[in-house]
Write a protein that holds these residues in place. Structure first.
Motif, PDB file in Angstrom:
ATOM      1  N   VAL A 171      13.654  -7.278   6.913  1.00  0.00           N
ATOM      2  CA  VAL A 171      13.655  -7.610   5.485  1.00  0.00           C
ATOM      3  C   VAL A 171      14.791  -8.604   5.242  1.00  0.00           C
ATOM      4  N   PRO A 172      14.487  -9.893   5.148  1.00  0.00           N
ATOM      5  CA  PRO A 172      15.551 -10.880   4.912  1.00  0.00           C
ATOM      6  C   PRO A 172      16.080 -10.780   3.487  1.00  0.00           C
ATOM      7  N   PRO A 173      17.341 -11.130   3.266  1.00  0.00           N
ATOM      8  CA  PRO A 173      17.908 -11.037   1.910  1.00  0.00           C
ATOM      9  C   PRO A 173      17.453 -12.200   1.037  1.00  0.00           C
ATOM     10  N   GLU A 174      17.396 -11.948  -0.235  1.00  0.00           N
ATOM     11  CA  GLU A 174      17.206 -13.025  -1.206  1.00  0.00           C
ATOM     12  C   GLU A 174      18.574 -13.640  -1.503  1.00  0.00           C
ATOM     13  N   ASN A 175      18.608 -14.647  -2.358  1.00  0.00           N
ATOM     14  CA  ASN A 175      19.899 -15.241  -2.730  1.00  0.00           C
ATOM     15  C   ASN A 175      20.799 -14.178  -3.347  1.00  0.00           C
ATOM     16  N   PRO A 176      22.047 -14.105  -2.906  1.00  0.00           N
ATOM     17  CA  PRO A 176      22.943 -13.066  -3.438  1.00  0.00           C
ATOM     18  C   PRO A 176      23.135 -13.195  -4.951  1.00  0.00           C
ATOM     19  N   LEU A 177      23.461 -12.082  -5.564  1.00  0.00           N
ATOM     20  CA  LEU A 177      23.799 -12.045  -6.986  1.00  0.00           C
ATOM     21  C   LEU A 177      25.320 -11.973  -7.105  1.00  0.00           C
ATOM     22  N   VAL A 178      25.903 -12.826  -7.941  1.00  0.00           N
ATOM     23  CA  VAL A 178      27.356 -12.829  -8.149  1.00  0.00           C
ATOM     24  C   VAL A 178      27.634 -12.397  -9.579  1.00  0.00           C
ATOM     25  N   GLU A 179      28.459 -11.374  -9.712  1.00  0.00           N
ATOM     26  CA  GLU A 179      28.805 -10.835 -11.025  1.00  0.00           C
ATOM     27  C   GLU A 179      30.320 -10.852 -11.188  1.00  0.00           C
ATOM     28  N   VAL A 180      30.781 -11.090 -12.406  1.00  0.00           N
ATOM     29  CA  VAL A 180      32.209 -11.064 -12.713  1.00  0.00           C
ATOM     30  C   VAL A 180      32.470  -9.863 -13.617  1.00  0.00           C
ATOM     31  N   LYS A 181      33.557  -9.127 -13.301  1.00  0.00           N
ATOM     32  CA  LYS A 181      33.833  -7.904 -14.042  1.00  0.00           C
ATOM     33  C   LYS A 181      34.277  -8.205 -15.457  1.00  0.00           C
ATOM     34  N   GLU A 182      35.218  -9.147 -15.625  1.00  0.00           N
ATOM     35  CA  GLU A 182      35.706  -9.510 -16.951  1.00  0.00           C
ATOM     36  C   GLU A 182      36.173 -10.957 -16.928  1.00  0.00           C
ATOM     37  N   GLN A 183      36.396 -11.504 -18.122  1.00  0.00           N
ATOM     38  CA  GLN A 183      36.769 -12.901 -18.247  1.00  0.00           C
ATOM     39  C   GLN A 183      38.094 -13.185 -17.539  1.00  0.00           C
ATOM     40  N   ALA A 184      38.116 -14.257 -16.739  1.00  0.00           N
ATOM     41  CA  ALA A 184      39.341 -14.643 -16.040  1.00  0.00           C
ATOM     42  C   ALA A 184      40.281 -15.353 -17.007  1.00  0.00           C
ATOM     43  N   GLU A 234      44.315 -17.152 -17.367  1.00  0.00           N
ATOM     44  CA  GLU A 234      45.419 -17.752 -16.617  1.00  0.00           C
ATOM     45  C   GLU A 234      46.517 -16.727 -16.340  1.00  0.00           C
ATOM     46  N   GLY A 235      46.927 -16.661 -15.063  1.00  0.00           N
ATOM     47  CA  GLY A 235      47.968 -15.726 -14.670  1.00  0.00           C
ATOM     48  C   GLY A 235      47.466 -14.340 -14.353  1.00  0.00           C
ATOM     49  N   GLY A 236      46.180 -14.089 -14.575  1.00  0.00           N
ATOM     50  CA  GLY A 236      45.613 -12.772 -14.308  1.00  0.00           C
ATOM     51  C   GLY A 236      44.820 -12.756 -13.012  1.00  0.00           C
ATOM     52  N   GLU A 237      44.118 -11.654 -12.773  1.00  0.00           N
ATOM     53  CA  GLU A 237      43.326 -11.469 -11.564  1.00  0.00           C
ATOM     54  C   GLU A 237      41.850 -11.404 -11.928  1.00  0.00           C
ATOM     55  N   VAL A 238      41.033 -12.048 -11.112  1.00  0.00           N
ATOM     56  CA  VAL A 238      39.599 -12.042 -11.336  1.00  0.00           C
ATOM     57  C   VAL A 238      38.950 -11.187 -10.253  1.00  0.00           C
ATOM     58  N   GLU A 239      37.887 -10.488 -10.623  1.00  0.00           N
ATOM     59  CA  GLU A 239      37.124  -9.656  -9.682  1.00  0.00           C
ATOM     60  C   GLU A 239      35.680 -10.132  -9.666  1.00  0.00           C
ATOM     61  N   LEU A 240      35.239 -10.605  -8.506  1.00  0.00           N
ATOM     62  CA  LEU A 240      33.869 -11.070  -8.327  1.00  0.00           C
ATOM     63  C   LEU A 240      33.145 -10.120  -7.380  1.00  0.00           C
ATOM     64  N   THR A 241      31.897  -9.809  -7.696  1.00  0.00           N
ATOM     65  CA  THR A 241      31.087  -8.914  -6.873  1.00  0.00           C
ATOM     66  C   THR A 241      29.832  -9.642  -6.423  1.00  0.00           C
TER      67      THR A 241
END
Length: 406
Positions: free
Chosen positions: A141-154, A156-163
């Motif tokens: 079962v080959p994968p489809e294009n990955p889904l990228v999600e962001v937890k909250e708005q990035a 300046e000076g903060g940390e971003v979380e991408l899934t």
């Protein structure tokens, strides 16, 4: 072997023949016939090949026969359901097609392969004994294009979380993060859902204003992709407080001229509040304000003052000032040079330094010359004293007067 009659009658007759071959021969008869069967079936050897196919693809199942003598050949699926009986379809699944049935090979093509089709396919040859080989079908079962999600708005000076998520693959896909071709470390995890896997990779990193608009890529690798990758790009949206700078008009402003000031703004999100003001006074009534532009026609000296542009978004505020000086039309104003003030100041400082160095050298030379004169004067005191004494005492008449010069 083909039996006469309708399709259903043929199937029944074939089933009875198979059952007879499998059940009617007693163990004693088989034991007695074993040497002969070994010699016979040795020449009727069945060979099968394992097959790997991607989900939705097409798979070929081959059963190779050696010196086939017309005995019964049966192809069964992993559930032991008969697909084909001597070239005749036994299972009503149109995805399976018999494309070749010769004395050397039986070839079946499976279209639109599914996960439930995976397993062992039996190539069975019925003589006095039953012989078979199993072709293992593996469905990827080959994968489809990955889904990228962001937890909250990035911000300046903060940390971003991408899934990055691949909800379905088999075997489990491998996920990697890249930023402008530079690998980024993420934390991967997987969850098994039946025969397939759900893969997740979480990425954390700090962001600054300069990161706004940068591209982060999640890449999925899988054996079924045959060296290719599935990628999804995410454009970083970093929010930050605004900055502002007033673009001054060129040249000198005189009475009657038109002043146009533009407020250059940089901020994310773009500021929606732009306010023009004048220190200790109000903006002239004839001034025209259109967003980031202030226009004052027909300037007069009464318009002199410090004008300010103020902007604001939800992350902060900023402002810049411009000092307006309106000159009389007949006034002579020194032309502004394009040389930066820092360069002019540097040149002046260098000139002052050179003058000081010249003065120091001149003083040093003067002091040295004076010291040399005093030294010669001191060395001639004794001779001068003796000459003076001889002159006072009269001395010898034949001696002439000596003069000494210092």
């Amino acid at each position: 072997m083909i039996w006469p009659g309708t399709r259903e009658e043929q199937d029944k007759q074939q089933g009875r023949e198979v059952a007879r071959l499998e059940e009617d021969t007693s163990l004693e008869e088989r034991m007695c016939q074993r040497p002969m069967v070994w010699e016979t079936t040795r020449a009727q050897e069945v060979q099968a090949e394992n097959v790997t196919v991607a989900e939705g693809g097409q798979a070929e199942i081959n059963c190779r026969l050696h010196q086939y003598d017309g005995s019964i050949v049966v192809i069964q699926n992993p559930s032991r359901q008969t697909l084909f009986f001597n070239g005749t379809r036994a299972l009503k699944d149109e995805r399976f097609q018999l494309v070749e049935f010769t004395q050397k090979q039986v070839r079946i093509v499976l279209s639109n392969a599914r996960l439930e089709d995976e397993g062992g396919y039996f190539c069975q040859l019925y003589t006095d004994d039953t012989h078979h080989q199993i072709a293992i079908l593996t469905v990827l079962v080959p994968p489809e294009n990955p889904l990228v999600e962001v937890k909250e708005q990035a911000v300046e000076g903060g940390e971003v979380e991408l899934t990055c998520i691949v909800p379905r693959s088999r075997p489990a896909a491998t996920l990697r993060w890249y930023r402008e071709r530079t690998p980024l470390p993420g934390i991967s995890s997987k969850q098994e859902n039946g025969k397939v896997f759900s893969i997740t990779n979480v990425l954390h990193f700090r962001v600054e204003r300069k990161d706004h608009g940068s591209i982060v890529t999640c890449e999925a690798n899988h054996p079924a992709l045959r060296g290719q990758q599935k990628q999804t790009q995410y454009v970083l949206d970093v929010q930050y407080a605004p900055t502002v700078r007033i673009r001054p008009p060129p040249g000198v402003m005189r009475e009657g001229d038109t002043l146009v000031l533009t407020c250059a703004i940089n901020g994310n999100p773009p500021p929606t509040k732009i306010h023009w003001s004048r220190a200790n006074d109000s903006v002239p009534e004839r001034a025209v304000i259109q967003g980031d532009t202030l226009t004052i026609p027909s300037l007069s000296m009464l318009d002199n003052g410090t004008y300010s542009c103020q902007v604001e978004n939800k992350h902060g505020r900023s402002s810049d000032q411009y000092v307006l000086v309106v000159y009389d039309p007949g006034a002579i104003v020194e032309a502004q040079t394009s040389v930066p003030y820092a360069i002019v100041g540097g040149i002046l400082a260098l000139l002052v330094f050179l003058v000081i160095c010249v003065l120091i050298v001149m003083v040093w030379c003067s002091i040295r010359q004076k010291g040399s004169y005093l030294t010669h004067e001191a060395s001639g005191l004794d001779e001068h004293g003796e000459a003076r004494e001889a002159f006072l005492n009269g001395g010898d008449g034949h001696k002439r007067k000596e003069e000494f010069f210092i």
